[in-house]
Motif scaffolding. Structure first.
Motif, PDB file in Angstrom:
ATOM      1  N   ASN A 113       3.395  -6.384  -4.779  1.00 27.29           N
ATOM      2  CA  ASN A 113       2.963  -6.932  -6.070  1.00 27.29           C
ATOM      3  C   ASN A 113       3.529  -8.327  -6.306  1.00 27.29           C
ATOM      4  N   ASP A 144      -1.698 -10.698  -6.438  1.00 27.74           N
ATOM      5  CA  ASP A 144      -2.874 -11.361  -6.996  1.00 27.74           C
ATOM      6  C   ASP A 144      -4.025 -11.446  -5.994  1.00 27.74           C
ATOM      7  N   THR A 173      -6.000  -8.805  -5.072  1.00 25.15           N
ATOM      8  CA  THR A 173      -7.082  -8.022  -5.659  1.00 25.15           C
ATOM      9  C   THR A 173      -6.997  -8.112  -7.179  1.00 25.15           C
ATOM     10  N   ALA A 174      -8.035  -7.684  -7.829  1.00 23.54           N
ATOM     11  CA  ALA A 174      -8.091  -7.806  -9.293  1.00 23.54           C
ATOM     12  C   ALA A 174      -7.006  -6.980  -9.969  1.00 23.54           C
ATOM     13  N   ARG A 175      -6.671  -5.846  -9.365  1.00 23.35           N
ATOM     14  CA  ARG A 175      -5.661  -4.965  -9.951  1.00 23.35           C
ATOM     15  C   ARG A 175      -4.548  -4.733  -8.941  1.00 23.35           C
ATOM     16  N   LYS A 227      -0.849  -2.793  -7.588  1.00 28.68           N
ATOM     17  CA  LYS A 227      -0.331  -1.418  -7.648  1.00 28.68           C
ATOM     18  C   LYS A 227       0.195  -1.143  -9.059  1.00 28.68           C
ATOM     19  N   SER A 249      -2.697   0.566  -8.922  1.00 29.39           N
ATOM     20  CA  SER A 249      -4.093   0.696  -8.511  1.00 29.39           C
ATOM     21  C   SER A 249      -4.154   0.851  -6.987  1.00 29.39           C
ATOM     22  N   ASP A 255      -6.381  -0.427  -5.191  1.00 35.01           N
ATOM     23  CA  ASP A 255      -7.154  -1.557  -4.653  1.00 35.01           C
ATOM     24  C   ASP A 255      -6.423  -2.340  -3.552  1.00 35.01           C
ATOM     25  N   ARG A 300       5.159   3.498  -8.351  1.00 37.96           N
ATOM     26  CA  ARG A 300       3.797   2.949  -8.334  1.00 37.96           C
ATOM     27  C   ARG A 300       3.281   2.806  -6.900  1.00 37.96           C
TER      28      ARG A 300
END
Length: 219
Positions: free
Chosen positions: A113, A139, A141-143, A145, A147, A149, A173
């Motif tokens: 993150n 940054d 992906t859009a979301r 952890k 998430s 994604d 997370r």
């Protein structure tokens, strides 16, 4: 997925690398410049995986919804970027894991993150055996952890199903993201979370030391 896995993904802070000394130094510089005492590393270390948000909360009792928080965050990030890899090292045993993966021609990557500019700056200055096959930052992906994604994106970059990968991380997370992605997870109890907490996270494996990963025969 039944082990062995075809790829290994690592969280960065508190899992692959011990970044806490440099993160703590960035915060303590702010405190000293304000006439405050430096806080001991032992007090700041548990917050290292939470980045600026966690450290500023401990160092200044300011949360992200505080009007002063953006100024404190930006100053902290400048301090950290200026001295990002002074005392940071791979955790003992991590180098051997990376060497083992290299000897087996198994890809490994990083999913963190941490924002991309700091991630890439740190990796450019951190000696390690081998080169990650993918790097996914907070940054990318859009979301971020928890998430799934970022982990799904990493699996796509590796051209593997998520179920063929295992993710190692030291925060709840990380486990939540792996579970949501359909990926097995190993909790790095040697990181910044403390040895007891990870056993409550539902991770398939719990590592008290990095080299336990190799002892499990998962790759």
């Amino acid at each position: 997925m039944t082990p062995p896995y075809k790829a290994v993904l690592f969280d960065l802070d508190g899992t692959l690398a011990d970044t806490a000394p440099d993160l703590a130094a960035a915060l303590n510089r702010m405190r000293l410049e304000r006439g405050m005492d430096a806080l001991p590393l032992a007090q700041l270390r548990p917050m290292a995986s939470h980045g600026a948000r966690g450290l500023i909360q401990v160092g200044f009792e300011r949360s992200p919804d505080d009007p002063e928080y953006p100024v404190l965050r930006d100053e902290f990030l400048r301090n950290y970027a200026n001295s990002i890899c002074v005392h940071t090292r791979l955790f003992p045993g991590v180098g051997e894991i990376l060497e083992h993966l290299g000897s087996r021609a198994l890809p490994w990557g990083i999913v963190t993150n941490k924002v991309s500019n700091l991630t890439l700056q740190l990796l450019a200055n951190l000696p390690m055996p081998g080169v990650p096959a993918c790097v996914v930052s907070g940054d990318t992906t859009a979301r971020p952890k928890p998430s799934p994604d970022p982990l799904l994106h990493a699996a796509t970059l590796l051209e593997l199903p998520a179920s063929d990968c295992i993710y190692i991380g030291d925060d709840l997370r990380d486990m939540q993201a792996a579970h949501a992605a359909g990926m097995d997870a190993a909790a790095a109890a040697y990181g910044y979370c403390g040895h007891r907490e990870p056993r409550r996270w539902g991770a398939r494996y719990v590592l008290d030391e990095p080299l336990e990963f190799l002892q499990l025969g998962l790759v």
